[in-house]
Design a protein around this motif. Structure first.
Motif, mmCIF file in Angstrom:
data_model
loop_
_atom_site.group_PDB
_atom_site.id
_atom_site.type_symbol
_atom_site.label_atom_id
_atom_site.label_comp_id
_atom_site.label_asym_id
_atom_site.label_seq_id
_atom_site.Cartn_x
_atom_site.Cartn_y
_atom_site.Cartn_z
ATOM 1 N N LEU A 43 0.833 -1.206 0.000
ATOM 2 C CA LEU A 43 0.000 0.000 0.000
ATOM 3 C C LEU A 43 0.867 1.254 0.000
ATOM 4 C CD1 LEU A 43 -2.783 -1.052 2.555
ATOM 5 C CD2 LEU A 43 -3.056 -0.752 0.084
ATOM 6 N N GLU A 44 2.000 1.193 0.697
ATOM 7 C CA GLU A 44 2.911 2.341 0.741
ATOM 8 C C GLU A 44 3.535 2.571 -0.635
ATOM 9 O OE1 GLU A 44 6.114 4.056 3.839
ATOM 10 O OE2 GLU A 44 6.508 2.010 3.181
ATOM 11 N N GLU A 45 3.915 1.499 -1.316
ATOM 12 C CA GLU A 45 4.495 1.629 -2.654
ATOM 13 C C GLU A 45 3.498 2.222 -3.643
ATOM 14 O OE1 GLU A 45 5.948 -2.239 -3.729
ATOM 15 O OE2 GLU A 45 7.511 -2.204 -2.191
ATOM 16 N N GLU A 46 2.209 1.963 -3.431
ATOM 17 C CA GLU A 46 1.159 2.511 -4.285
ATOM 18 C C GLU A 46 0.837 3.961 -3.940
ATOM 19 O OE1 GLU A 46 -2.231 -0.091 -4.092
ATOM 20 O OE2 GLU A 46 -1.033 -1.845 -4.595
ATOM 21 N N GLY A 47 1.452 4.485 -2.874
ATOM 22 C CA GLY A 47 1.239 5.866 -2.469
ATOM 23 C C GLY A 47 -0.037 6.093 -1.684
ATOM 24 N N LEU A 48 -0.621 5.038 -1.147
ATOM 25 C CA LEU A 48 -1.880 5.165 -0.418
ATOM 26 C C LEU A 48 -1.682 5.429 1.069
ATOM 27 C CD1 LEU A 48 -3.791 2.217 -2.120
ATOM 28 C CD2 LEU A 48 -3.913 4.657 -2.668
ATOM 29 N N ILE A 49 -0.585 4.919 1.638
ATOM 30 C CA ILE A 49 -0.299 5.110 3.065
ATOM 31 C C ILE A 49 1.167 5.416 3.255
ATOM 32 C CG2 ILE A 49 -2.126 3.500 3.799
ATOM 33 C CD1 ILE A 49 0.178 1.520 4.536
ATOM 34 N N ASP A 50 1.495 5.855 4.473
ATOM 35 C CA ASP A 50 2.875 6.011 4.900
ATOM 36 C C ASP A 50 3.035 5.157 6.155
ATOM 37 O OD1 ASP A 50 5.510 7.047 5.170
ATOM 38 O OD2 ASP A 50 4.777 8.472 6.662
ATOM 39 N N ILE A 51 4.011 4.257 6.151
ATOM 40 C CA ILE A 51 4.296 3.463 7.347
ATOM 41 C C ILE A 51 5.166 4.320 8.245
ATOM 42 C CG2 ILE A 51 5.384 1.396 8.284
ATOM 43 C CD1 ILE A 51 4.743 -0.002 5.619
ATOM 44 N N GLU A 52 4.621 4.715 9.394
ATOM 45 C CA GLU A 52 5.348 5.599 10.294
ATOM 46 C C GLU A 52 6.226 4.844 11.271
ATOM 47 O OE1 GLU A 52 2.431 8.120 12.107
ATOM 48 O OE2 GLU A 52 2.332 9.387 10.334
ATOM 49 N N LYS A 53 5.765 3.667 11.721
ATOM 50 C CA LYS A 53 6.533 2.921 12.717
ATOM 51 C C LYS A 53 6.167 1.450 12.645
ATOM 52 C CE LYS A 53 7.647 2.707 17.602
ATOM 53 N NZ LYS A 53 7.499 3.305 18.910
ATOM 54 N N VAL A 54 7.162 0.595 12.818
ATOM 55 C CA VAL A 54 6.945 -0.846 12.924
ATOM 56 C C VAL A 54 7.465 -1.261 14.293
ATOM 57 C CG1 VAL A 54 7.508 -3.114 11.999
ATOM 58 C CG2 VAL A 54 7.169 -1.192 10.440
ATOM 59 N N GLN A 55 6.579 -1.767 15.122
ATOM 60 C CA GLN A 55 6.930 -2.163 16.482
ATOM 61 C C GLN A 55 7.182 -3.665 16.511
ATOM 62 O OE1 GLN A 55 4.503 -0.265 19.485
ATOM 63 N NE2 GLN A 55 4.382 -2.200 20.579
ATOM 64 N N ARG A 56 8.351 -4.052 17.025
ATOM 65 C CA ARG A 56 8.733 -5.471 17.065
ATOM 66 C C ARG A 56 8.918 -5.939 18.511
ATOM 67 N NH1 ARG A 56 10.594 -7.371 12.033
ATOM 68 N NH2 ARG A 56 10.831 -5.697 10.514
ATOM 69 N N GLN A 57 8.689 -7.234 18.708
ATOM 70 C CA GLN A 57 8.963 -7.853 19.997
ATOM 71 C C GLN A 57 10.450 -8.173 20.076
ATOM 72 O OE1 GLN A 57 6.394 -11.288 20.055
ATOM 73 N NE2 GLN A 57 4.803 -10.129 21.085
ATOM 74 N N ALA A 58 10.890 -8.658 21.224
ATOM 75 C CA ALA A 58 12.298 -9.003 21.416
ATOM 76 C C ALA A 58 12.750 -10.108 20.461
ATOM 77 C CB ALA A 58 12.538 -9.437 22.858
ATOM 78 N N ASP A 59 11.832 -10.989 20.064
ATOM 79 C CA ASP A 59 12.197 -12.080 19.158
ATOM 80 C C ASP A 59 12.159 -11.670 17.687
ATOM 81 O OD1 ASP A 59 9.476 -11.893 18.748
ATOM 82 O OD2 ASP A 59 9.014 -13.934 19.362
ATOM 83 N N GLY A 60 11.846 -10.414 17.417
ATOM 84 C CA GLY A 60 11.861 -9.894 16.047
ATOM 85 C C GLY A 60 10.525 -9.924 15.330
ATOM 86 N N LEU A 61 9.514 -10.558 15.914
ATOM 87 C CA LEU A 61 8.193 -10.595 15.281
ATOM 88 C C LEU A 61 7.514 -9.235 15.392
ATOM 89 C CD1 LEU A 61 6.737 -14.033 16.429
ATOM 90 C CD2 LEU A 61 7.593 -13.422 14.172
ATOM 91 N N ILE A 62 6.857 -8.821 14.330
ATOM 92 C CA ILE A 62 6.137 -7.549 14.301
ATOM 93 C C ILE A 62 4.827 -7.720 15.057
ATOM 94 C CG2 ILE A 62 4.990 -5.866 12.811
ATOM 95 C CD1 ILE A 62 7.006 -6.761 10.613
ATOM 96 N N ASP A 63 4.564 -6.814 16.022
ATOM 97 C CA ASP A 63 3.302 -6.909 16.758
ATOM 98 C C ASP A 63 2.412 -5.686 16.566
ATOM 99 O OD1 ASP A 63 4.740 -5.168 18.346
ATOM 100 O OD2 ASP A 63 4.354 -6.203 20.215
ATOM 101 N N ALA A 64 2.890 -4.648 15.855
ATOM 102 C CA ALA A 64 2.066 -3.478 15.567
ATOM 103 C C ALA A 64 2.718 -2.647 14.472
ATOM 104 C CB ALA A 64 1.863 -2.626 16.813
ATOM 105 N N ILE A 65 1.877 -2.014 13.662
ATOM 106 C CA ILE A 65 2.350 -1.164 12.568
ATOM 107 C C ILE A 65 1.520 0.122 12.621
ATOM 108 C CG2 ILE A 65 2.668 -0.931 10.076
ATOM 109 C CD1 ILE A 65 2.448 -4.052 9.968
ATOM 110 N N ARG A 66 2.187 1.254 12.638
ATOM 111 C CA ARG A 66 1.498 2.557 12.651
ATOM 112 C C ARG A 66 1.527 3.110 11.234
ATOM 113 N NH1 ARG A 66 0.256 6.677 16.571
ATOM 114 N NH2 ARG A 66 0.371 8.730 15.629
#
Length: 71
Positions: A43-66
């Motif tokens: 969606l970001e590449e299409e210019g529809l959104i901007d990913i502001e932050k990617v929140q990761r756990q200690a093990d590296g898994l993504i648990d939230a995206i702003r």
């Protein structure tokens, strides 16, 4: 598999900001949520959104995206 990023995007107004998180009640797990980041990047590449932050756990898994809706 549901597209969480697209679902959040369609509910947002232009200019608004939201967190994308897995919803256990809808069957989301942290493992299945990792594909939401790929969808958000598309969606970001299409210019529809901007990913502001990617929140990761200690093990590296993504648990939230702003994101911010641009269009």
């Amino acid at each position: 598999m549901r597209d969480i990023a697209k679902e959040v995007y369609t509910k947002m107004k232009v200019g608004s900001v939201a967190w994308i998180r897995p919803v256990a009640a809808k069957g989301d797990t942290l493992d299945s949520f990792q594909s939401a980041h790929d969808s958000a990047r598309q969606l970001e590449e299409e210019g529809l959104i901007d990913i502001e932050k990617v929140q990761r756990q200690a093990d590296g898994l993504i648990d939230a995206i702003r994101i911010q809706r641009l269009a």
